[in-house]
Scaffold this active site. Structure first.
Site: not given
Length: 557
Positions: A51, A114
């Site tokens: 990312e 998450q």
């Protein structure tokens, strides 16, 4: 028409003219990726290896094109992996929209799998950010995010969308993007008049150009300004290319690793005109002795930068291009030939120089410049190689030097080169790295290979963390604490393992053939250039010292 939140995201991207997105999917953002799948012919998605690479690629795309870069990631670690890239964009005023997805509204605040408060995490490093919990507000929020990213002083905006919002339905009506006007509302006639008066009465003016001149595409207006004032020009790391680096009035970068001609020119001038620069500590050195004989005029779009680091005598707040358009007619054409001649003497007396007998970073950069005729886009990582790229490649146009200036992000350049090449496919793109930086995000070579993005990665391998070692040599008694990388890593084999072409260069005569081969290849190439561990970047100003105290190897000898 009724659309899901995920479909609204895609439609809003299309509204904004987005043609390329960089990202990495995950559970909470799956609905958006499913919607993106149906529009793959309109919006190209580049799946990066990490990312962070996506954020840097969006940043590089934005810097190369002037458009807003877009990256996407899932919740939790996906979102936090964007943080370094967002901070990099924030420090260098890069327009970027980062889209993340979070857990459903019902799961927020419960330490769900998450889950992370990414809006809270990124608040200090974004121009603005949002968390969208109502699908009816999604389109408006995305549109405003793009506007905020672009207007005034650009910067990154984060939009975090809960997963249920991406699934819920809402009425969607297409709209044209908000028009972004150049910032002119703070430009005051009285400020222009005061600046013009100081400029017209100066005997020894010096013009200092920063990244704001690049961002505002003010190169033409800046040249007209320089032509009228007839002054020497120096730039910051971020300002490169705003003024033609081949112009005879250009005398190099200013500051810690600036040329002696620029540093002495600023010290000796009677007026310093600063165009789109924020007086970074790396430029100023000791503020009390910076431009000590000069009055200072500062042109900047951000009022917060005025008198922040250096107290100025006059300022004009507004978009650099618009300010210069209004200021130029007020400037009397000048003849400062005696002052220009003095600066030219400094340039001749104190040129940039290096050992011509062996393979060095400066030689590599000069060869890249010669072979590309200065028409490539150069991205860099951070360290010695970055400074050599700034010093020895002549940037003739804006948006051709892409580097992390404010944050100094090792691992930035490779992702940025992918974004730059996607934004400018007709340009040759080199990423210049040290071996330490390349290790951080070298997995993006696999991304380049996957999409056959023909970037050229140059690894200047000195088997150490070069800039840190330079400081340890000069200021820490040669105590090389954890800066030696003298191991068995073979970057050519690594490149080949990821599907790229690898070329090893160990001698000067091998540099040009390697560069020419890489340019002709049409696929990703990694060139490893092995140089001495103790090569240094000169000139150098010790931290906090006056910039006139710049020294080089001759001074040390």
């Amino acid at each position: 028409m009724k659309l899901t939140g995920a479909e609204i995201v895609i439609e809003c991207l299309k509204e904004q003219g987005v043609d390329t997105v960089f990202g990495y999917p995950g559970g909470t953002i799956l609905n958006v990726y499913d919607a993106l799948y149906k529009h793959s012919e309109e919006i190209r998605h580049i799946l990066t290896s990490h990312e962070q690479g996506a954020a840097h690629a969006a940043d590089g795309y934005a810097r190369a094109t002037g458009k807003v870069g877009v990256c996407m990631a899932t919740s939790g670690p996906g979102a936090t992996n964007l943080v370094t890239g967002i901070a990099t964009a924030y420090m260098d005023s890069v327009p970027m929209v980062a889209i993340t997805a979070n857990v459903a509204v019902s799961l927020l605040g419960k330490d769900s799998f998450q889950e992370i408060d990414i809006a809270g995490v990124t608040m200090p490093i974004t121009k603005h950010n949002y968390i969208v919990k109502d699908v009816d507000k999604l389109a408006e929020t995305l549109r405003r995010a793009f506007l905020i990213a672009k207007e005034g002083r650009p910067g990154p905006v984060l939009v975090d969308i809960t997963k249920d919002v991406t699934a819920n339905m809402a009425e969607y009506t297409p709209e044209k993007p908000f028009s972004v006007e150049r910032s002119i509302y703070n430009i005051k006639n009285a400020d222009l008049e005061k600046a013009a008066e100081l400029i017209n009465h100066a005997k020894k003016p010096f013009i200092f150009v920063g990244g704001g001149a690049v961002i505002s595409d003010a190169a033409r207006e800046l040249k007209e300004f320089v032509d009228k004032v007839q002054a020497p020009v120096g730039d910051s790391l971020m300002g490169k290319g705003a003024f033609d680096g081949t112009d005879e009035r250009y005398c190099g970068m200013l500051g810690m690793h600036g040329t002696k001609a620029s540093n002495l020119g600023v010290t000796q001038c009677d007026l310093l005109v600063t165009v789109g620069a924020r007086f970074s500590d790396r430029v100023v050195g000791n503020p009390s002795s910076f431009a000590k004989h000069a009055k200072v005029v500062q042109i900047d779009v951000d009022p917060a930068e005025i008198n922040k680091n250096i107290v100025v005598d006059a300022s004009v707040i507004g978009d650099v291009k618009e300010v210069l358009k209004r200021l130029n007619p007020m400037i009397n054409a000048k003849d400062h030939s005696e002052w220009i001649a003095h600066i030219e003497e400094l340039k001749q007396k104190f040129p940039l120089k290096y050992d011509k007998d062996v393979l060095t970073g400066p030689y590599i950069m000069e060869e890249i410049y010669r072979i590309t005729n200065g028409d490539a886009i150069i991205t860099t990582e951070v360290g010695q190689h970055q400074m050599w790229a700034a010093q020895y490649y002549k940037y003739k146009k804006p948006h051709t030097f892409i580097t992390s200036g404010g944050l100094g992000t090792m691992g930035y350049g490779l992702g940025a080169s992918l974004g730059a090449k996607m934004g400018k496919p007709d340009r040759t793109v080199f990423n210049i790295a040290g071996d330490g930086c390349f290790r951080m995000n070298m997995n993006e070579i696999a991304t380049a290979v996957r999409y056959n993005i023909p970037i050229i990665q140059v690894v200047i391998n000195n088997h150490v963390l070069g800039m840190v070692r330079q400081w340890q040599t000069l200021f820490y008694g040669k105590r090389y604490s954890h800066t030696v990388l003298n191991d068995a890593v073979d970057f050519v084999k690594l490149a080949e393992a990821m599907g790229a072409e690898g070329i090893l260069v160990t001698k000067k005569e091998e540099v040009a053939p390697a560069i020419e081969r890489a340019i002709a290849a049409g696929h990703p190439v990694v060139i490893e250039c092995q140089i001495d561990s103790d090569d240094k970047v000169f000139p150098m100003v010790p931290a906090g010292e006056s910039i006139e105290k710049a020294f080089d190897q001759d001074d040390l000898s």
